[in-house]
Design a protein around this motif. Structure first.
Motif, short mmCIF file in Angstrom:
data_model
loop_
_atom_site.label_atom_id
_atom_site.label_comp_id
_atom_site.label_asym_id
_atom_site.label_seq_id
_atom_site.Cartn_x
_atom_site.Cartn_y
_atom_site.Cartn_z
N CYS A 91 0.83 -1.19 0.00
CA CYS A 91 0.00 0.00 0.00
C CYS A 91 0.88 1.26 0.00
CB CYS A 91 -0.89 -0.05 1.23
SG CYS A 91 -1.83 1.43 1.50
N THR A 94 2.31 2.27 -3.35
CA THR A 94 1.50 2.99 -4.34
C THR A 94 1.59 4.50 -4.12
OG1 THR A 94 -0.47 2.86 -2.99
CG2 THR A 94 -0.18 1.14 -4.61
N CYS A 96 4.46 6.02 -3.59
CA CYS A 96 5.71 6.58 -4.12
C CYS A 96 5.83 6.29 -5.60
CB CYS A 96 6.94 6.12 -3.36
SG CYS A 96 6.85 4.58 -2.52
N ILE A 97 5.37 7.23 -6.37
CA ILE A 97 5.47 7.16 -7.83
C ILE A 97 6.80 7.81 -8.21
CG2 ILE A 97 4.40 7.89 -9.98
CD1 ILE A 97 2.67 5.97 -8.33
N PRO A 98 7.59 7.11 -9.02
CA PRO A 98 8.90 7.67 -9.36
C PRO A 98 8.77 9.05 -10.03
CG PRO A 98 8.57 5.51 -10.39
CD PRO A 98 7.32 5.84 -9.68
N HIS A 100 8.01 11.76 -8.71
CA HIS A 100 6.87 12.49 -8.20
C HIS A 100 7.05 12.57 -6.69
CE1 HIS A 100 2.47 13.31 -7.84
NE2 HIS A 100 2.74 13.91 -8.96
N SER A 124 -5.07 18.45 -7.19
CA SER A 124 -5.82 17.87 -8.28
C SER A 124 -5.76 16.34 -8.30
CB SER A 124 -5.31 18.41 -9.62
OG SER A 124 -3.95 18.12 -9.74
N SER A 125 -4.87 15.76 -7.50
CA SER A 125 -4.92 14.31 -7.39
C SER A 125 -4.62 13.91 -5.95
CB SER A 125 -3.93 13.65 -8.34
OG SER A 125 -2.62 13.83 -7.88
N CYS A 126 -5.20 12.81 -5.55
CA CYS A 126 -5.07 12.42 -4.16
C CYS A 126 -5.10 10.90 -4.09
CB CYS A 126 -6.22 13.03 -3.38
SG CYS A 126 -6.61 12.21 -1.85
N THR A 127 -4.20 10.33 -3.35
CA THR A 127 -4.21 8.89 -3.10
C THR A 127 -4.54 8.69 -1.64
OG1 THR A 127 -2.41 8.73 -4.70
CG2 THR A 127 -2.85 6.79 -3.37
N TYR A 128 -5.37 7.70 -1.36
CA TYR A 128 -5.75 7.47 0.04
C TYR A 128 -5.85 5.98 0.30
CZ TYR A 128 -10.25 6.53 -2.05
OH TYR A 128 -11.23 5.99 -2.84
N ALA A 129 -5.75 5.60 1.55
CA ALA A 129 -5.91 4.19 1.90
C ALA A 129 -6.45 4.07 3.32
CB ALA A 129 -4.57 3.47 1.79
N GLU A 130 -7.21 3.01 3.52
CA GLU A 130 -7.67 2.67 4.86
C GLU A 130 -7.27 1.23 5.09
OE1 GLU A 130 -11.85 5.16 4.21
OE2 GLU A 130 -11.89 3.08 4.90
#
Lengths: 304, 324
Positions: A91, A94, A96-98, A100, A124-130
């Motif tokens: 998780c 995901t 750590c995008i190279p 970026h 404008s972009s967001c990654t999230y996890a639970e």
């Protein structure tokens, strides 16, 4: 274990990290098999992740609060919870995008006792996890590490050399004897199985390889190869590249402690607009510790 | 049934460097469908549940001296192994480029011919169909035979054509992917976490991807993307919501659709990026029947769509998906 956070408004912990890759590296170094349950312990000093294998091997990753750009701790006691290590690392990966930069916010607990993660660096972009957490099992075996004598018996070896030596010992396999002796100061790894293989680190001959040596008595213990291998098998490439030392200490009863340092420094190329010219972030290190129990084998193991 | 043409340098470059590597990721074999005006590579149009991909070239984009005839309205279709086709093309190119391609003055001297033949393979008494490449270099000439299936029957070709016609419907709303490389590495990492991907697309220009299992929910939302087709204006208060709430509200208002697809299919669709398109758009077909990705190619050096090349994929929707 804290349940107080559910009643109070603020979560036990909200923290923010700007080098997710460093955290991934640190956690990957203790990921020696596919399915591993880990326990996360939170405190005002930072996070500790603990994994364990069959009562013979334990690993801890210390992520001190200094590694985080923000660390708001408001729990009483030390909340602990279980997560699947593999899932946690996959998780985090995901995030750590190279090429970026990624700043990530952790929060515990969520409304359903989850560990919440979200990226915070872009509108404008967001990654999230639970991530679902569990109530942790009590740790089955106490890894109290005590020095064997008055002075600690230890040596520090270049991480890449240690990994190479342990990789080479795969061939004889099964069980590896580590012997330290003061005269001449040296460390010997000896594998016996399908054949014999002995690797000697002579302190005076290889002072750039064996960077420190403390031993006032002959000590010799055997360790299961698979546990020894776990201590270096997933060591991140950044550690090999930095090639700092890994420190091995033999404690009372032959308990082996292996310590690595993993850099969680902010990548220097990111955020050039934020870092003022010439500003060097302080060195940020995650500490990794492995504890390996010796094989019980009276004939071959002794403290002299 | 006859087919014979010469691959142009541009066509060779398109196929060898861009489309064959991309199409190979969609599946090992595909239909190659040749008509009077087009050459079309089709994946999974006749057989059900895989990702459908359609790469269509006007004959001028690949060939010159294109000649085709068949009793079925000059249409020929067969299945072909893409990795064999790619290998044959690469091998023949090593000879072909000895002359520096067709730029060597007398182009009649050095051309790359492609034709449909029937040959007797070794140790066999049955003639088999092949797609044959032929060219020559300084000292050598080379022929590469790529085995193909028997040409499709008239009824199968009709079926393929009608499947192709059906697959041309565009979703009402398409959003442009901001950065394919970034999306690719994201989904590549995401696929370790689960198998089923929830894809939501709003008329405001939001693309929301989410994997949810009993242990983890992992998602990413890309906002304020370029919208093609039907669009709507987001309510100003939406900015402060979580991605999940925002998407749910948009669905409730009829301004978004959501489908579940296989993460593997989604990843494959991103790999079409190997064909080096200039932009990519995702959209959900009417009634949520499939997820469509449309790739756009520009005429080199311009921002104008190159109408001679088109590529799009349709991702089947998982059947038991669906609270939406």
């Amino acid at each position: 274990m804290s349940s107080s956070a559910v009643e109070t408004e603020s979560p036990d912990l909200v923290c923010e990290l700007d080098n997710v890759q460093g955290m991934v590296d640190a956690l990957t170094s203790v990921r020696w098999k596919r399915h591993q349950d880990a326990v996360l312990e939170l405190s005002e000093h930072g996070l500790i992740l603990i994994v364990e294998d069959t009562g013979c091997l334990q690993a801890k990753v210390y992520l001190q609060r200094e590694l985080f750009v923000r660390y708001e701790y408001s729990a009483t006691g030390r909340p602990r919870f279980g997560v699947s290590l593999g899932l946690f690392v996959d998780c985090l990966n995901t995030f750590c995008i190279p090429g970026h930069s990624s700043t990530i916010e952790f929060q515990y607990p969520g409304p359903d006792m989850q560990l919440l993660l979200k990226s915070t660096d872009s509108l404008s972009s967001c990654t999230y996890a639970e991530i679902r957490t569990r109530i942790p099992d009590t740790i089955s075996w106490d890894y109290n590490f005590e020095p064997a004598g008055s002075t600690p018996i230890s040596f520090t070896v270049k991480s890449s050399a240690l990994k190479e030596a342990i990789d080479d010992l795969e061939w004889p396999g099964s069980s590896i004897q580590i012997t330290m002796q003061p005269a001449p100061p040296s460390v010997t790894f000896k594998g016996e199985g399908h054949g014999d293989l002995q690797i000697d680190f002579m302190y005076y001959a290889n002072m750039d390889l064996l960077t420190a040596f403390n031993c006032d008595q002959v000590v010799s213990h055997r360790y299961k190869y698979k546990f020894l291998r776990a201590t270096t098998s997933n060591i991140p490439s950044s550690v090999i590249k930095d090639n700092r030392g890994s420190k091995l200490t033999i404690g009372r009863g032959g308990m082996l402690k292996v310590q690595h340092l993993v850099s969680v420094a902010k990548p220097s190329h990111s955020h050039p607009h934020v870092d003022s010219v010439g500003y060097q972030p302080p060195s940020r290190i995650a500490y990794i510790e492995f504890f390996v129990k010796p094989q019980v084998d009276e004939e071959n193991a002794y403290d002299s | 049934m006859k087919f014979k043409a010469f691959l142009t340098d541009h066509g060779v470059n398109l196929l060898e460097k861009r489309f064959l590597p991309a199409l190979d990721k969609m599946g090992k074999t595909c239909h190659l469908y040749l008509t009077r005006d087009h050459a079309i590579f089709l994946h999974n149009l006749l057989n059900g549940d895989g990702i459908q991909s359609i790469a269509q070239f006007q004959k001028e984009a690949l060939f010159e001296d294109y000649r085709i005839s068949s009793q079925n309205d000059d249409r020929i279709a067969f299945t072909i192994d893409l990795s064999l086709l790619h290998r044959a093309l690469r091998s023949i190119l090593t000879i072909y480029t000895e002359f520096g391609g067709s730029h060597s003055g007398d182009s009649a001297l050095n051309r790359l011919q492609i034709k449909l033949v029937k040959k007797l393979p070794p140790h066999s008494s049955q003639p088999m169909p092949f797609l044959t490449f032929e060219t020559k270099g300084y000292k050598s000439a080379v022929i590469q035979d790529v085995p193909i299936s028997k040409p499709l029957s008239r009824s199968d070709v009709l079926e393929l054509q009608s499947a192709l016609d059906m697959a041309q419907d565009l979703p009402q709303t398409l959003v442009q992917v901001p950065d394919m490389n970034q999306l690719q590495s994201f989904v590549d990492r995401m696929k370790h976490v689960g198998d089923v991907l929830n894809v939501s697309i709003t008329k405001y220009g939001d693309l929301h991807l989410q994997i949810s299992t009993s242990l983890i929910t992992l998602g990413a939302e890309f906002r304020k993307l370029k919208v093609v087709g039907e669009q709507a204006r987001a309510s100003p208060g939406d900015d402060n919501l979580t991605a999940q709430t925002r998407t749910r509200r948009a669905i409730d208002k009829g301004n978004a659709m959501s489908v579940q697809v296989s993460v593997k299919h989604f990843f494959k669709s991103i790999q079409c990026h190997l064909a080096k398109p200039d932009c990519a758009f995702y959209g959900i077909a009417q009634q949520g029947s499939c997820l469509t990705v449309v790739f756009q190619f520009f005429v080199p050096g311009t921002r104008q769509t190159d109408k001679s090349i088109s590529l799009h994929c349709r991702l089947p929707v998982l059947v038991d998906s669906g609270t939406n």
